[in-house]
Design an enzyme around this catalytic site. Structure first.
Site, short mmCIF file in Angstrom:
data_model
loop_
_atom_site.label_atom_id
_atom_site.label_comp_id
_atom_site.label_asym_id
_atom_site.label_seq_id
_atom_site.Cartn_x
_atom_site.Cartn_y
_atom_site.Cartn_z
N ASN A 17 -3.79 -5.23 18.95
CA ASN A 17 -2.40 -6.11 19.41
C ASN A 17 -1.24 -4.92 19.16
OD1 ASN A 17 -0.68 -7.84 20.36
ND2 ASN A 17 -2.05 -9.57 19.80
N HIS B 222 0.02 11.55 -0.50
CA HIS B 222 0.77 12.85 -0.98
C HIS B 222 0.92 13.14 -2.55
CE1 HIS B 222 2.43 13.18 3.15
NE2 HIS B 222 2.72 11.75 2.88
N GLY C 165 -2.13 -10.02 11.06
CA GLY C 165 -1.03 -9.32 11.46
C GLY C 165 -0.22 -8.51 10.17
N LYS D 97 -8.52 -1.46 -1.97
CA LYS D 97 -10.18 -1.32 -2.37
C LYS D 97 -10.97 -1.67 -1.23
CE LYS D 97 -9.03 -1.47 -7.31
NZ LYS D 97 -9.00 -2.14 -8.55
N ARG E 62 -7.50 -9.13 -2.13
CA ARG E 62 -8.79 -9.47 -3.04
C ARG E 62 -9.70 -10.42 -2.02
NH1 ARG E 62 -4.65 -11.99 -4.46
NH2 ARG E 62 -4.56 -14.06 -5.16
#
Length: 194
Positions: free
Chosen positions: A83, A113, A150, A174, A188
């Site tokens: 989208n 970075h 979204g 993760k 999670r």
């Protein structure tokens, strides 16, 4: 080893490398053309995506505007929908499986970075300027039948398994195993997706 080789290997590399900048500028020009296409002009949009992306299967739908770094490191399976207003920083590979649904404002990052400013930019030059920041990368892999809600942010190095739903606004730091519903910041697993 070229800076592009270092980039794809996840080593510290120079974003200001001429080869990388040439591809970066080409991608920005192709994305600009894609984003300005008439909404119904699917033929021209498909041709632009062929030039921009690393590869894609049948029935890819990307609603403009869409933003990338290099484009050539992005791969889609079949029957995928992205989208509007999504940003894919493909300094490493972004591989998305079949039947992916990616909601508006999703951001997928492969670049990061050094946290130390001197390592990131180097010493200031005598004329007061500094070099492009040093960067590292890690690929993002997204399985089949994944729905990313979204405003979600997928961080470098994350793998999302098959048949996963990522809730809106999540920050995925993760890996998420297959067949799960996951959300939050940090994201999670909340429950099985059966």
């Amino acid at each position: 080893m070229t800076e592009r080789d270092k980039m794809l290997a996840g080593e510290l590399y120079d974003c200001g490398d001429k080869e990388l900048l040439a591809q970066w500028h080409l991608a920005k020009d192709l994305v600009r053309k894609y984003n300005l296409c008439d909404s119904k002009d699917s033929e021209n949009k498909t041709e632009l995506l062929k030039q921009l992306l690393g590869g894609f299967g049948q029935n890819l739908w990307i609603t403009p505007p869409f933003y990338v770094d290099y484009g050539e490191n992005i791969y889609f399976g079949e029957n995928c929908e992205v989208n509007m207003n999504c940003t894919f920083l493909d300094d490493n590979k972004i591989i998305i499986g079949d039947y992916a649904l990616i909601a508006p404002n999703v951001q997928i990052y492969t670049a990061f970075h050094p946290t130390n400013a001197i390592e990131r930019f180097g010493e200031r030059k005598e004329n007061g300027t500094f070099a492009f920041c040093k960067t590292q990368t890690a690929p993002v892999i997204i399985g089949d039948h994944v729905w990313i809600g979204g405003g979600a942010i997928i961080m470098p190095g994350v793998t999302i398994g098959d048949n996963v739903v990522i809730g809106a606004g999540s920050v995925v730091t993760k890996d998420i195993p297959s067949n799960k519903v996951a959300y939050g910041n940090p994201c999670r697993v909340i429950r099985d997706n059966i």
